[in-house]
Scaffold this motif. Structure first.
Motif, PDB file in Angstrom:
ATOM      1  N   PHE A  45       0.763  -1.200   0.068  1.00  0.00           N
ATOM      2  CA  PHE A  45       0.228  -0.018   0.201  1.00  0.00           C
ATOM      3  C   PHE A  45       0.898   1.395  -0.159  1.00  0.00           C
ATOM      4  O   PHE A  45       2.269   1.145   0.464  1.00  0.00           O
ATOM      5  CB  PHE A  45      -0.929  -0.225   1.101  1.00  0.00           C
ATOM      6  CG  PHE A  45      -0.379  -0.262   2.651  1.00  0.00           C
ATOM      7  CD1 PHE A  45       0.221   0.987   3.169  1.00  0.00           C
ATOM      8  CD2 PHE A  45      -0.108  -1.372   3.176  1.00  0.00           C
ATOM      9  CE1 PHE A  45       0.963   0.782   4.415  1.00  0.00           C
ATOM     10  CE2 PHE A  45       0.476  -1.538   4.351  1.00  0.00           C
ATOM     11  CZ  PHE A  45       1.022  -0.559   5.122  1.00  0.00           C
ATOM     12  N   GLU A  46       0.105   2.317  -0.302  1.00  0.00           N
ATOM     13  CA  GLU A  46       0.798   3.446  -0.583  1.00  0.00           C
ATOM     14  C   GLU A  46      -0.075   4.552   0.079  1.00  0.00           C
ATOM     15  O   GLU A  46      -1.258   4.684  -0.101  1.00  0.00           O
ATOM     16  CB  GLU A  46       1.149   4.057  -2.034  1.00  0.00           C
ATOM     17  CG  GLU A  46       2.054   2.986  -2.929  1.00  0.00           C
ATOM     18  CD  GLU A  46       2.111   3.321  -4.355  1.00  0.00           C
ATOM     19  OE1 GLU A  46       1.917   4.409  -4.643  1.00  0.00           O
ATOM     20  OE2 GLU A  46       2.219   2.513  -5.221  1.00  0.00           O
ATOM     21  N   MET A  68      -2.686  -6.903   8.965  1.00  0.00           N
ATOM     22  CA  MET A  68      -1.688  -6.138   8.817  1.00  0.00           C
ATOM     23  C   MET A  68      -0.812  -5.630  10.055  1.00  0.00           C
ATOM     24  O   MET A  68      -1.487  -6.111  11.307  1.00  0.00           O
ATOM     25  CB  MET A  68      -2.252  -4.661   8.307  1.00  0.00           C
ATOM     26  CG  MET A  68      -2.941  -4.639   6.869  1.00  0.00           C
ATOM     27  SD  MET A  68      -3.465  -3.093   6.394  1.00  0.00           S
ATOM     28  CE  MET A  68      -2.206  -1.934   6.387  1.00  0.00           C
ATOM     29  N   GLY A  69       0.466  -5.444  10.096  1.00  0.00           N
ATOM     30  CA  GLY A  69       0.987  -5.197  11.237  1.00  0.00           C
ATOM     31  C   GLY A  69       2.482  -5.744  11.030  1.00  0.00           C
ATOM     32  O   GLY A  69       3.119  -5.052  10.157  1.00  0.00           O
ATOM     33  N   SER A  70       3.172  -6.307  12.008  1.00  0.00           N
ATOM     34  CA  SER A  70       4.626  -6.809  11.934  1.00  0.00           C
ATOM     35  C   SER A  70       4.659  -7.754  10.583  1.00  0.00           C
ATOM     36  O   SER A  70       4.109  -8.962  10.681  1.00  0.00           O
ATOM     37  CB  SER A  70       5.010  -7.317  13.036  1.00  0.00           C
ATOM     38  OG  SER A  70       6.282  -7.893  12.939  1.00  0.00           O
ATOM     39  N   LEU A  97       6.421 -10.572   1.989  1.00  0.00           N
ATOM     40  CA  LEU A  97       5.934  -9.777   3.179  1.00  0.00           C
ATOM     41  C   LEU A  97       7.036  -8.881   3.473  1.00  0.00           C
ATOM     42  O   LEU A  97       7.804  -9.077   4.325  1.00  0.00           O
ATOM     43  CB  LEU A  97       5.229 -10.306   4.231  1.00  0.00           C
ATOM     44  CG  LEU A  97       3.840 -10.996   4.012  1.00  0.00           C
ATOM     45  CD1 LEU A  97       3.637 -11.841   4.979  1.00  0.00           C
ATOM     46  CD2 LEU A  97       2.869  -9.784   4.232  1.00  0.00           C
ATOM     47  N   HIS A  98       7.322  -7.673   2.844  1.00  0.00           N
ATOM     48  CA  HIS A  98       8.186  -6.520   3.364  1.00  0.00           C
ATOM     49  C   HIS A  98       7.658  -5.325   2.814  1.00  0.00           C
ATOM     50  O   HIS A  98       6.981  -5.056   2.175  1.00  0.00           O
ATOM     51  CB  HIS A  98       9.661  -6.866   2.669  1.00  0.00           C
ATOM     52  CG  HIS A  98       9.486  -7.117   1.264  1.00  0.00           C
ATOM     53  ND1 HIS A  98       9.304  -5.904   0.482  1.00  0.00           N
ATOM     54  CD2 HIS A  98       9.580  -8.531   0.478  1.00  0.00           C
ATOM     55  CE1 HIS A  98       9.544  -6.686  -1.076  1.00  0.00           C
ATOM     56  NE2 HIS A  98       9.349  -7.836  -0.770  1.00  0.00           N
ATOM     57  N   GLY A  99       8.348  -4.246   3.873  1.00  0.00           N
ATOM     58  CA  GLY A  99       7.736  -3.010   3.321  1.00  0.00           C
ATOM     59  C   GLY A  99       6.308  -2.718   4.152  1.00  0.00           C
ATOM     60  O   GLY A  99       5.986  -3.308   4.873  1.00  0.00           O
ATOM     61  N   ASP A 100       5.508  -1.805   3.416  1.00  0.00           N
ATOM     62  CA  ASP A 100       4.176  -1.235   3.566  1.00  0.00           C
ATOM     63  C   ASP A 100       3.274  -2.751   2.977  1.00  0.00           C
ATOM     64  O   ASP A 100       3.061  -2.371   1.614  1.00  0.00           O
ATOM     65  CB  ASP A 100       3.858  -0.416   3.250  1.00  0.00           C
ATOM     66  CG  ASP A 100       4.607   0.972   4.034  1.00  0.00           C
ATOM     67  OD1 ASP A 100       5.056   0.874   5.216  1.00  0.00           O
ATOM     68  OD2 ASP A 100       4.851   1.978   3.300  1.00  0.00           O
ATOM     69  N   ASN A 204      -1.878  -2.381  -3.937  1.00  0.00           N
ATOM     70  CA  ASN A 204      -1.316  -3.074  -5.065  1.00  0.00           C
ATOM     71  C   ASN A 204      -1.341  -4.723  -4.778  1.00  0.00           C
ATOM     72  O   ASN A 204      -0.402  -4.871  -3.712  1.00  0.00           O
ATOM     73  CB  ASN A 204       0.010  -2.700  -5.401  1.00  0.00           C
ATOM     74  CG  ASN A 204       0.157  -1.149  -5.673  1.00  0.00           C
ATOM     75  OD1 ASN A 204      -0.821  -0.661  -6.506  1.00  0.00           O
ATOM     76  ND2 ASN A 204       0.781  -0.308  -5.216  1.00  0.00           N
ATOM     77  N   LEU A 205      -1.852  -5.559  -5.408  1.00  0.00           N
ATOM     78  CA  LEU A 205      -1.721  -6.804  -5.522  1.00  0.00           C
ATOM     79  C   LEU A 205      -0.026  -7.323  -5.746  1.00  0.00           C
ATOM     80  O   LEU A 205       0.334  -6.753  -6.788  1.00  0.00           O
ATOM     81  CB  LEU A 205      -2.330  -7.455  -6.194  1.00  0.00           C
ATOM     82  CG  LEU A 205      -3.794  -7.649  -5.723  1.00  0.00           C
ATOM     83  CD1 LEU A 205      -4.912  -8.137  -6.652  1.00  0.00           C
ATOM     84  CD2 LEU A 205      -4.204  -8.181  -4.325  1.00  0.00           C
TER      85      LEU A 205
END
Length: 229
Positions: A45-46, A68-70, A97-100, A204-205
């Motif tokens: 996500f942005e 969502m979270g860690s 799973l990294h970044g936002d 974004n998928l």
């Protein structure tokens, strides 16, 4: 006089226990969802906007769950490698799973999920510290969009203004923000006053996992990078 509850010490062991219990709750929730639903999506996500995201989540309220979270906690829930993954091949999603990022676990048909994500986009005012996506400059002259009461406030934001016969006047060209540079608190306030929305909340998928296949959505990603355990 009785001691205030605020003054009572809290042992670190209690706070650590609560943190551990919260992480375990997330891990268990993800694993239960993977057992219940057919597909797992990783998305990025942005310019996250919580209220807007809450509205988007409602589209999946009957047949899916968001997490969502860690990222590390979500990776642990799915399994970080082929040796500890909870379902065959799901570690590939875990590695992305990294970044936002976040997880969607759902039974909604693939085409509907893709359509909802691809169509979703919402403009909003940029926040302090975010990067300006374009340069905004005001030209010298009257600023008729502002009332005369606004003149002192605009000066406090660093704008070279004065009142001229009751009209706010800009004494020289003024750059509100520059493309590629972080927004100051003053720039953020001025953009809001001008009604200029430079931030776009997007989802974004990244990939999709199901018991039968694994699919990458981002062209910049190489499937070989996630297939190794």
């Amino acid at each position: 006089m009785p001691k205030s509850k605020r003054d009572r010490p809290v042992t670190l062991s209690k706070t650590k226990k609560k943190g551990r219990e919260h992480k375990e709750s997330i891990v268990n929730g993800i694993r239960e969802a993977v057992e219940k639903y057919k597909s797992v999506y990783v998305f990025s996500f942005e310019n996250m906007r919580n209220i807007k995201f809450k509205e988007f989540r409602q589209k999946f309220r009957h047949n899916g769950r968001f997490f969502m979270g860690s990222n590390k906690v979500m990776q642990v829930a799915l399994g970080r490698s082929a040796s500890d993954e909870i379902r065959p091949g799901i570690f590939k999603a875990s590695k992305l799973l990294h970044g936002d990022a976040g997880l969607l676990v759902t039974d909604m048909p693939k085409e509907e999920v893709e359509s909802l994500f691809n169509a979703y986009e919402d403009s909003d005012f940029s926040r302090t510290g975010s990067t300006a996506v374009e340069t905004v400059e005001l030209k010298e002259g009257p600023l008729e969009q502002f009332t005369h009461e606004m003149e002192p406030f605009l000066r406090k934001q660093g704008m070279p203004v004065r009142l001229n016969k009751g009209t706010v006047e800009l004494l020289s060209d003024f750059v509100v923000c520059e493309e590629g540079k972080p927004l100051s608190p003053e720039s953020s306030r001025i953009l809001r006053l001008l009604g200029i929305k430079l931030a776009t909340f997007k989802l974004n998928l990244v990939c999709r996992w199901s018991p039968n296949d694994f699919e990458l959505y981002r062209e910049v990603l190489d499937l070989s990078d996630v297939e190794t355990s």
